[in-house]
Design a protein around this motif. Structure first.
Motif: not given
Length: 309
Positions: A82, A84, A87, A108, A124, A127, A143
């Motif tokens: 991930t 961060y 994205s 993330p 995440v 979002d 998602r």
């Protein structure tokens, strides 16, 4: 008086038990046979690959901004990172070291691969949807909506049927600090369980019967019995990283005490503390063969090796 000195063994090997890596090492993963350790260097934006036999970094792989967490899949052939600050999730082929990137949403943080390797789950932080799912064959991203927010950590049951997602909220939010249990098939919310303050890490026991949630701010360990849904809370240490399971007991990094703590998985009491020599900011750990711990040190830019056997 020299005959007394033998009762105080001088430990001189500490220095060689730290491996320099990139800047700001955080998330860490180890492959199944224990031959390779992968480390996310949050500040330098890359991943160090360590050969554990000769205790050397054999490769440094550029990823994107602020790599935070890493998980291995496909019997260690893929590493998922991930980023961060970007994205994205970086996908690394651990044989060729080729890298691809998949957009997953802003900030993330944590990541887990399903046991069959078909899906990667990513929390995440910024979002409207708090969990991204990557199909590892097509790299399509879907998602999950309607979860408490924002998500922090995630783990999956051994049978791939349940996802356990920790989250935190502003004080006026509906759930504040919670563990959400969802079906990995339908993504319906099966349960929402209150945890201690700031549940920074979720770890499912190898048999799937218990879920361990580290409450970083409260210095508590919440243990969920997955069959009865009963939770119990235990005093714990200042720990942000995951609980790691050995053959019998569990282990974690005490960031303040600069120690590895061993937790009895029956009583959930701390039964042993092992100092991490020369540690400055120990963060996360993995367990290799013969109970050898590899611990990322965010402040000293090293991986410490500590024998727990």
């Amino acid at each position: 008086m020299s005959h007394h000195s033998s009762s105080f063994p001088v430990i001189t090997r500490n220095r060689s038990n730290s491996i320099p890596v990139g800047e700001g090492p955080r998330g860490i993963a180890i492959n199944d046979d224990g031959s390779r350790v992968f480390v996310c260097n949050y500040i330098s934006g890359n991943v160090s690959v360590i050969d554990t036999r000769n205790k050397k970094v054999i490769r440094t792989i550029a990823v994107e901004r602020h790599p935070q967490s890493i998980a291995l899949g496909h019997r260690g052939k893929r590493a998922y990172v991930t980023n961060y600050g970007s994205s994205s999730v970086s996908v690394i082929d651990t044989k060729t070291y080729e890298v691809g990137h998949v957009g997953v949403g802003r900030h993330p943080w944590a990541i887990v691969v399903s046991r069959d390797g078909k899906h990667v789950y990513v929390t995440v932080r910024q979002d409207k949807e708090w969990l991204a799912i990557i199909d590892t064959r097509t790299y399509a991203v879907s998602r999950v909506q309607g979860l408490p927010s924002p998500s922090i950590s995630v783990d999956i049951s051994p049978d791939n049927s349940r996802l356990y997602i920790s989250s935190t909220n502003p004080p006026d939010g509906p759930y504040q600090d919670a563990l959400t249990v969802i079906s990995s098939k339908t993504f319906e919310v099966l349960d929402i369980i209150r945890t201690a303050t700031y549940p920074s890490a979720v770890s499912v026991s190898p048999d799937g019967k218990k879920v361990y949630i580290v409450g970083l701010d409260a210095q508590k360990l919440t243990v969920l019995d997955t069959r009865s849904s009963i939770t119990r809370h235990f005093d714990f240490v200042n720990c942000e990283g995951k609980i790691v399971f050995g053959e019998k007991n569990a282990y974690a990094v005490d960031q303040t005490g600069k120690e590895v703590v061993e937790v009895d998985t029956d009583t959930h009491e701390i039964v042993r503390r092992t100092p991490i020599p020369n540690a400055c900011g120990p963060y996360d750990m993995v367990l290799g063969q013969h109970r050898r711990a590899y611990i990322s040190d965010y402040q000293s830019d090293e991986i410490h090796i500590v024998d727990l056997a």
